[in-house]
Enzyme design. Structure first.
Site, PDB file in Angstrom:
ATOM      1  CG  ASN A   7      -1.834   1.133   1.343  1.00 38.68           C
ATOM      2  OD1 ASN A   7      -1.744   2.079   0.565  1.00 38.68           O
ATOM      3  ND2 ASN A   7      -2.744   1.073   2.304  1.00 38.68           N
ATOM      4  NE  ARG A  89      -6.151   1.856  -0.116  1.00 41.98           N
ATOM      5  CZ  ARG A  89      -6.225   2.976   0.592  1.00 41.98           C
ATOM      6  NH1 ARG A  89      -5.153   3.421   1.212  1.00 41.98           N
ATOM      7  NH2 ARG A  89      -7.350   3.621   0.700  1.00 41.98           N
ATOM      8  CG  HIS A 178     -12.600   4.349   3.267  1.00 42.70           C
ATOM      9  ND1 HIS A 178     -13.304   5.360   3.881  1.00 42.70           N
ATOM     10  CD2 HIS A 178     -11.291   4.643   3.429  1.00 42.70           C
ATOM     11  CE1 HIS A 178     -12.459   6.249   4.391  1.00 42.70           C
ATOM     12  NE2 HIS A 178     -11.225   5.827   4.116  1.00 42.70           N
ATOM     13  NE  ARG A 237      -9.806  13.524   2.833  1.00 43.33           N
ATOM     14  CZ  ARG A 237      -9.716  12.200   2.855  1.00 43.33           C
ATOM     15  NH1 ARG A 237     -10.794  11.453   3.004  1.00 43.33           N
ATOM     16  NH2 ARG A 237      -8.549  11.613   2.705  1.00 43.33           N
ATOM     17  CD  GLU A 378      -8.166  -0.214   3.705  1.00 46.83           C
ATOM     18  OE1 GLU A 378      -6.964   0.089   3.739  1.00 46.83           O
ATOM     19  OE2 GLU A 378      -9.065   0.581   3.406  1.00 46.83           O
TER      20      GLU A 378
END
Ligand code: AMP
Length: 392
Positions: A7, A89, A178, A237, A378
């Site tokens: 990743n 990823r 996600h 965010r 993940e």
């Protein structure tokens, strides 16, 4: 079968070596953080062995070499040949990639082209791909896309109320992110409720946060959109706001779109609401001392998340389970408590003791909706996807 999961971020590389058997156990994992900087942080562990140090690591290829040399030093494997496949990823797969895909030259070119839609993420992911394909030449490399799980959204969910040629010519639509963890969490939730059918809402609440509605194993709604900026407020965010606000403020502050992008992505969300920190742990610490801004931040977060859950229960015309995951979802029991306090009308009832202890299942006996807390993973989902791809 040993699967290496990579990743890659712009200055980081996370890695995991996973044994693909019944449990998909992690044999080795770590992170290189600060690639290209004067000093880079390296940490890795395998069972009881672990190592942490700082040194300069100029690029992703050197970072992967470092990870591999420690892997050998720990004696987890003795040769690169013991790595049977590599899973990468990739944040954005556009509309083209709906499942795990073998990385060939044309696929890599397509990911480079899609980078226009994810300028912060795909180029960084590609750095990891280029480096790994150079170092591990004998094994297949498979891309796992964050957007893939959300490609089942119906048109009414993925299309914005915008000119049609924006969709056709500029690919403006909801993609969702996600996806790998939402898929993993959905799978775990269905296993826990003992069937592959049901209306579930997965709440991935971490530094970035997104919520998905999954009906009978198919994702039908998700809160992140064209970019990971849409949805609920996150660490830094803003989440969804009136789209006229950036236009108005660009005019008022005489700033360009780049500056506005930075404000919405880096200077907003929990950090802006609290004026304290982007980290919920800091907010909770202050809230316990009755800090007004901290208390308000938690109230605002719980409210926004509950609104989404209510909307998604409507999207599915019902709700069987809610699952909380990621840093905040797994730990912030006080937020779960406050979120669920808005949802009594849906039959949601928490067991406060189980919730307080972050138990795996936290609804009380009378609750019509099951509520779970499941650790994000993940890497494990990516390894499963690689395994399934190679054994199909
Ligand atoms: P993630 O993106 O899943 O790694 O989540 C990171 C975020 O989770 C951090 O920025 C914190 O806001 C939050 N977090 C991590 N640990 C805790 C904790 N023990 N309690 C509350 N929030 C936490």
């Amino acid at each position: 079968m040993n699967i290496l999961i990579v990743n890659a971020g712009s200055s980081s590389l996370k890695f995991q070596l996973i044994k693909a058997d019944e449990t998909f156990e992690t044999l080795y994992e770590g992170i290189v953080d600060g690639i290209g900087r004067a000093s880079c942080f390296f940490t890795a562990s395998a069972g009881t062995k672990s190592v942490t140090y700082k040194k300069r690591i100029p690029d992703h290829a050197k970072a992967l070499n470092e990870a591999v040399s420690i892997l050998f030093e720990f004696g987890v494997i003795k040769s690169l040949k013991e790595i049977d496949a590599v899973g990468h990823r990739v944040v954005h797969g556009g509309e083209k990639y709906t499942k795990a895909t073998k990385l060939t030259v044309p696929v890599v070119r397509n990911i480079e082209a899609i980078a226009e839609l994810a300028p912060l993420h795909n180029p960084a992911n590609l750095q990891g791909i280029y480096a790994s394909m150079e170092i591990i030449t004998h094994a297949p490399h498979i891309a796992i896309f964050d957007t893939a799980f959300h490609q089942t959204l119906p048109e009414k969910a993925y299309k914005y109320a915008l000119p049609e040629d924006w969709y056709k010519d500029y690919h403006i639509r909801k993609y969702g992110f996600h996806g790998t963890n939402h898929k993993y969490i959905a799978h775990q939730t269905y296993t826990l409720i003992g069937k592959n059918k049901g209306k579930i809402i997965t709440c991935h609440l971490g530094n970035g946060s997104s919520i998905s509605a999954i009906k009978d194993n198919v994702c039908v709604e998700t809160s992140m959109g064209f970019t990971p900026l849409e949805g609920i407020p996150m660490g830094t965010r803003s989440g969804s706001i009136d789209p006229a606000i950036p236009l108005y403020m660009m005019d008022k502050l005489k700033i360009d779109s780049k500056k506005m992008d930075t404000i919405l992505n880096k200077n907003s969300g929990i950090l802006a609401i609290s004026d304290l920190s982007s980290d919920v742990r800091d907010i909770w610490e202050r809230a316990q001392k009755n800090n007004k801004k901290a208390l308000y931040t938690l109230e605002k977060l719980a409210y926004e998340i509950a609104l989404k859950i209510g909307a998604y229960a409507a999207a599915m015309d019902g709700l069987d389970a809610i699952t909380f995951t990621a840093g905040i979802g797994e730990n912030a029991w006080y937020l779960r408590r406050d979120i669920c306090s808005y949802l009594n009308h849906l039959g949601v009832k928490l067991d406060s003791r189980k919730n307080r202890s972050n138990a795996a299942q936290i609804q009380d006996e009378e609750s019509k909706v099951k509520i779970f807390v499941i650790k994000a993973n993940e890497g494990k989902q990516m390894a499963r996807e690689v395994f399934n791809f190679l054994n199909k």
